[in-house]
Design an enzyme around this catalytic site. Sequence first.
Site, PDB file in Angstrom:
ATOM      1  N   ILE A  29       0.743  -1.273   0.274  1.00 43.66           N
ATOM      2  CA  ILE A  29      -0.280  -0.277   0.002  1.00 43.66           C
ATOM      3  C   ILE A  29       0.843   0.767  -0.072  1.00 43.66           C
ATOM      4  O   ILE A  29      -0.035   2.110  -1.135  1.00 43.66           O
ATOM      5  CB  ILE A  29      -0.731  -0.148   1.337  1.00 43.66           C
ATOM      6  CG1 ILE A  29      -2.127  -1.268   0.935  1.00 43.66           C
ATOM      7  CG2 ILE A  29      -1.598   1.217   1.389  1.00 43.66           C
ATOM      8  CD1 ILE A  29      -3.156  -1.824   2.203  1.00 43.66           C
ATOM      9  N   ASP A  37      13.915   2.881  10.196  1.00 47.77           N
ATOM     10  CA  ASP A  37      12.957   1.769  11.500  1.00 47.77           C
ATOM     11  C   ASP A  37      11.964   2.468  12.560  1.00 47.77           C
ATOM     12  O   ASP A  37      12.233   3.779  12.528  1.00 47.77           O
ATOM     13  CB  ASP A  37      13.649   0.519  11.973  1.00 47.77           C
ATOM     14  CG  ASP A  37      13.017  -0.746  12.679  1.00 47.77           C
ATOM     15  OD1 ASP A  37      11.756   0.204  12.985  1.00 47.77           O
ATOM     16  OD2 ASP A  37      12.999  -1.168  12.868  1.00 47.77           O
ATOM     17  N   VAL A  38      10.432   2.723  11.837  1.00 46.86           N
ATOM     18  CA  VAL A  38      10.136   3.511  12.357  1.00 46.86           C
ATOM     19  C   VAL A  38       9.925   3.025  14.048  1.00 46.86           C
ATOM     20  O   VAL A  38       9.145   3.551  14.817  1.00 46.86           O
ATOM     21  CB  VAL A  38       8.424   3.938  11.584  1.00 46.86           C
ATOM     22  CG1 VAL A  38       8.408   4.347  10.293  1.00 46.86           C
ATOM     23  CG2 VAL A  38       7.622   2.294  12.163  1.00 46.86           C
ATOM     24  N   ASN A  89       1.597   4.433   7.296  1.00 51.14           N
ATOM     25  CA  ASN A  89       1.148   3.381   6.761  1.00 51.14           C
ATOM     26  C   ASN A  89       2.346   1.869   6.655  1.00 51.14           C
ATOM     27  O   ASN A  89       1.499   1.295   6.680  1.00 51.14           O
ATOM     28  CB  ASN A  89       1.671   3.507   4.695  1.00 51.14           C
ATOM     29  CG  ASN A  89       1.355   2.365   4.005  1.00 51.14           C
ATOM     30  OD1 ASN A  89       0.354   2.062   3.859  1.00 51.14           O
ATOM     31  ND2 ASN A  89       2.580   1.146   3.905  1.00 51.14           N
ATOM     32  N   TYR A 135      -2.041  -7.775  15.990  1.00 43.42           N
ATOM     33  CA  TYR A 135      -2.650  -6.668  14.858  1.00 43.42           C
ATOM     34  C   TYR A 135      -3.587  -5.985  15.340  1.00 43.42           C
ATOM     35  O   TYR A 135      -3.510  -4.975  14.724  1.00 43.42           O
ATOM     36  CB  TYR A 135      -2.575  -7.672  13.486  1.00 43.42           C
ATOM     37  CG  TYR A 135      -2.201  -7.043  12.332  1.00 43.42           C
ATOM     38  CD1 TYR A 135      -1.848  -6.447  12.139  1.00 43.42           C
ATOM     39  CD2 TYR A 135      -3.764  -6.842  11.770  1.00 43.42           C
ATOM     40  CE1 TYR A 135      -1.694  -5.998  10.485  1.00 43.42           C
ATOM     41  CE2 TYR A 135      -3.871  -6.380  10.518  1.00 43.42           C
ATOM     42  CZ  TYR A 135      -2.959  -5.354  10.380  1.00 43.42           C
ATOM     43  OH  TYR A 135      -3.821  -4.300   8.456  1.00 43.42           O
ATOM     44  N   LYS A 159      -4.288  -2.634  15.399  1.00 44.40           N
ATOM     45  CA  LYS A 159      -5.195  -1.144  14.975  1.00 44.40           C
ATOM     46  C   LYS A 159      -7.001  -0.464  14.891  1.00 44.40           C
ATOM     47  O   LYS A 159      -7.262   0.235  14.731  1.00 44.40           O
ATOM     48  CB  LYS A 159      -6.297  -2.551  13.310  1.00 44.40           C
ATOM     49  CG  LYS A 159      -5.121  -2.471  12.710  1.00 44.40           C
ATOM     50  CD  LYS A 159      -3.883  -1.240  11.947  1.00 44.40           C
ATOM     51  CE  LYS A 159      -2.873  -2.179  11.161  1.00 44.40           C
ATOM     52  NZ  LYS A 159      -1.895  -0.607  10.338  1.00 44.40           N
ATOM     53  N   THR A 180      -0.827  -8.031  -0.640  1.00 44.63           N
ATOM     54  CA  THR A 180       0.637  -7.356  -0.292  1.00 44.63           C
ATOM     55  C   THR A 180       1.278  -8.667   0.112  1.00 44.63           C
ATOM     56  O   THR A 180       1.146  -9.545   0.349  1.00 44.63           O
ATOM     57  CB  THR A 180       0.312  -6.585   1.086  1.00 44.63           C
ATOM     58  OG1 THR A 180      -0.352  -6.854   2.298  1.00 44.63           O
ATOM     59  CG2 THR A 180      -0.737  -5.307   0.377  1.00 44.63           C
TER      60      THR A 180
END
Length: 257
Positions: free
Chosen positions: A17, A63-64, A90, A153, A157, A188
């Site tokens: 994405i 690397d966030v 993202n 996950y 989110k 993806t």
Amino acid sequence: MDFSGKVVVITGASSGIGAACAAAFAQHSAALVLVGRNRPNLERVAQQCRELAGGEPLVICADVSVDADVERIVTDTVDKHGRIDVLVNNAGITSVGGLGGGVAALDAVMATNTRAPYLLAGLALPHLARSRGNVVNVSSCLSTKPNTMLMPYCMSKAALDMFTKCLALEAGPQGVRVNAVNPGPVRTEIFRRAGVSAADNERLYAGLEGALPLGRVADAAEVADLVVYLASARARSVTGACYPIDCGLLLGENTTI
């Protein structure tokens, strides 16, 4: 939609994405800042953007989940461009497993999917306020649809959606809009990077296509189109919204992921 003179920062831009968002914003003349961990992939995406629009993206290998890297994203962007107009949070990872997988999996997923957008948006907010810019968070329809095998996950989110709404309230008086897109299944590499085999990954998507009301899964470019819309002036009255793009996943109890 025209993003000429607008600086757009996209995390997780090296594939999926994020790469599709880079291409979409490039086609609308944005000045791009492409962030990711895989430099060769980032450079390939940057080259695609050059071919689409002729601009020169700023490539930041980072690397966030590392605070110093997040700080560098903002510093390098402002040093080069002097402004930030759009932040697309993202970058994301997943972990396959439930509670039995232990807390380390939760910590890793939350660090990238929730903590990093929180920190990056906070550092970018003064610049976004000056430009009256906006944030688009890439969330998931699993923020509201539980899945025991993707528990960390789903939790990350759900937190990202609430962050979107809270930040929209806090930043709105400064002229900054904050929204999220909530994709369902998108083709993806996210499950492959979580350790799912190529054969199992293909079976997963094939099963989803048969179960979803539209009989298909989305592609990354469709999600990117929605991100670009929310970032544009056409959505100037939209803030605090979480937009599903899920081929009908959330409509019925018989569809699972």
